[in-house]
Design an enzyme around this catalytic site. Structure first.
Site, PDB file in Angstrom:
ATOM      1  N   LYS A   1       0.876  -1.166   0.000  1.00  0.00           N
ATOM      2  CA  LYS A   1       0.000   0.000   0.000  1.00  0.00           C
ATOM      3  C   LYS A   1       0.916   1.219   0.000  1.00  0.00           C
ATOM      4  CE  LYS A   1      -3.247   2.718   2.678  1.00  0.00           C
ATOM      5  NZ  LYS A   1      -3.828   2.977   4.017  1.00  0.00           N
TER       6      LYS A   1
ATOM      7  N   GLY B   1      -8.577   9.175   9.362  1.00  0.00           N
ATOM      8  CA  GLY B   1      -8.943   9.312  10.762  1.00  0.00           C
ATOM      9  C   GLY B   1     -10.048  10.293  11.074  1.00  0.00           C
TER      10      GLY B   1
ATOM     11  N   ALA C   1      -9.660   5.251   3.771  1.00  0.00           N
ATOM     12  CA  ALA C   1      -9.535   6.408   4.674  1.00  0.00           C
ATOM     13  C   ALA C   1     -10.811   7.223   4.771  1.00  0.00           C
ATOM     14  CB  ALA C   1      -8.388   7.325   4.268  1.00  0.00           C
ATOM     15  N   GLY C   2     -11.081   7.685   5.996  1.00  0.00           N
ATOM     16  CA  GLY C   2     -12.172   8.617   6.242  1.00  0.00           C
ATOM     17  C   GLY C   2     -13.509   8.002   6.575  1.00  0.00           C
TER      18      GLY C   2
ATOM     19  N   ASN D   1      -9.514   1.481   9.432  1.00  0.00           N
ATOM     20  CA  ASN D   1      -8.786   1.140  10.642  1.00  0.00           C
ATOM     21  C   ASN D   1      -9.399   1.815  11.859  1.00  0.00           C
ATOM     22  OD1 ASN D   1      -5.205   1.015  11.476  1.00  0.00           O
ATOM     23  ND2 ASN D   1      -6.968   0.586  12.725  1.00  0.00           N
ATOM     24  N   THR D   2      -9.352   3.151  11.881  1.00  0.00           N
ATOM     25  CA  THR D   2      -9.767   3.907  13.056  1.00  0.00           C
ATOM     26  C   THR D   2     -11.208   3.631  13.457  1.00  0.00           C
ATOM     27  OG1 THR D   2      -8.261   5.668  12.332  1.00  0.00           O
ATOM     28  CG2 THR D   2      -9.804   6.206  14.086  1.00  0.00           C
TER      29      THR D   2
END
Length: 262
Positions: A98, A159, A186-187, A208-209
């Protein structure tokens, strides 16, 4: 069965998951398993198994049975990204990558110039590059020209949990590059964001977050698993077209008192 295909390999799950920010390695492993993810991202800088502080996390990641997707998080130039990629390939024994080249510390927005430069060099070196990029169509075309076979456009800055901020551009990107595997990366902050991305026709999501920072990461892993499956099923079934005016679902033909109100 409807499977995700990336660089000649197929996967049942369309949810990719990160390995950072969890309360503990054990909760990370349980969350990954609950999500059904088959690909897990990891950073050499955080999880170098050659170092003592990274060994425990590495053991948990390895026991997950997931395919490893090392990233170049924190790199701010093509040179840094290429160097870290080579180190990751040697340590984690995989040519999957990645690719991240960050151009702004505040938004963590990718640097398009460094990204294309690094993608071109890494592709020449035999890496299977999945670039973290914006939803810019021209940039994405340049990345494909550089040798990438899949793209990872962001939904929002890393995040933030804002979901899909630029649906118009994302929709246009999906429409203009219909045969390119694309993973929203992301996001995403809620399962509904993942469902929406899948309904738009994107091939997978990476997050992830949203799971790691949930009050119950394991439960959130299950929620995202179901959300991705529902969104993909809805896309495959074919969503109804949106209308500007109401359309009754119950037929009015034959109703004795029906009349139109202007």
């Amino acid at each position: 069965m409807d499977k995700l295909s990336l660089y000649g390999e197929t996967f049942t799950s369309r949810l990719l998951i990160g390995s950072a920010l969890y309360p503990s390695p054990a909760i990370m492993l349980d969350s990954v398993r609950a999500s059904g993810a088959e690909i897990i991202t990891l950073s050499l800088r955080r999880q170098n198994p050659a170092q003592q502080d990274g060994k425990a996390i590495w053991d948990y990641i390895r026991s997950s049975g997931c395919k490893l997707l090392p990233n170049t998080a924190g790199c701010k130039s093509a040179k840094e990204a290429v160097t870290l990629a080579e180190m990751s390939r040697e340590i984690f024994q995989t040519d999957w990558l990645k690719l991240e080249v960050i151009g702004d510390d505040y938004t963590l927005q990718p640097d398009p110039y460094g990204l294309v430069e690094a993608a071109k060099e890494l592709s020449k070196r035999g890496f299977k590059v999945l670039p973290y990029c914006t939803e810019d169509l021209v940039l994405c075309r340049r990345l494909l020209d550089a040798g990438c076979e899949a793209l990872m456009p962001w939904g929002a800055p890393i995040g933030t949990g804002q979901g899909l901020l630029n649906k118009y551009n994302l929709g246009m990107l999906r429409e203009r590059l219909p045969d390119t595997p694309m993973i929203i990366d992301a996001g995403l902050g809620a399962p509904s964001h993942a469902t929406e991305a899948m309904e738009m026709g994107f091939d997978a999501v990476l997050l992830n977050t949203a799971i790691a920072k949930a009050h119950d990461p394991v439960g959130m892993g299950v929620a995202f698993k179901l959300a991705v499956e529902a969104g993909r099923a809805g896309y495959n079934a074919g969503l109804m077209l949106k209308r500007q005016t109401a359309s009754p679902s119950t037929p009015t033909i034959g109703m004795p008192f029906w009349r139109r109100h202007d």
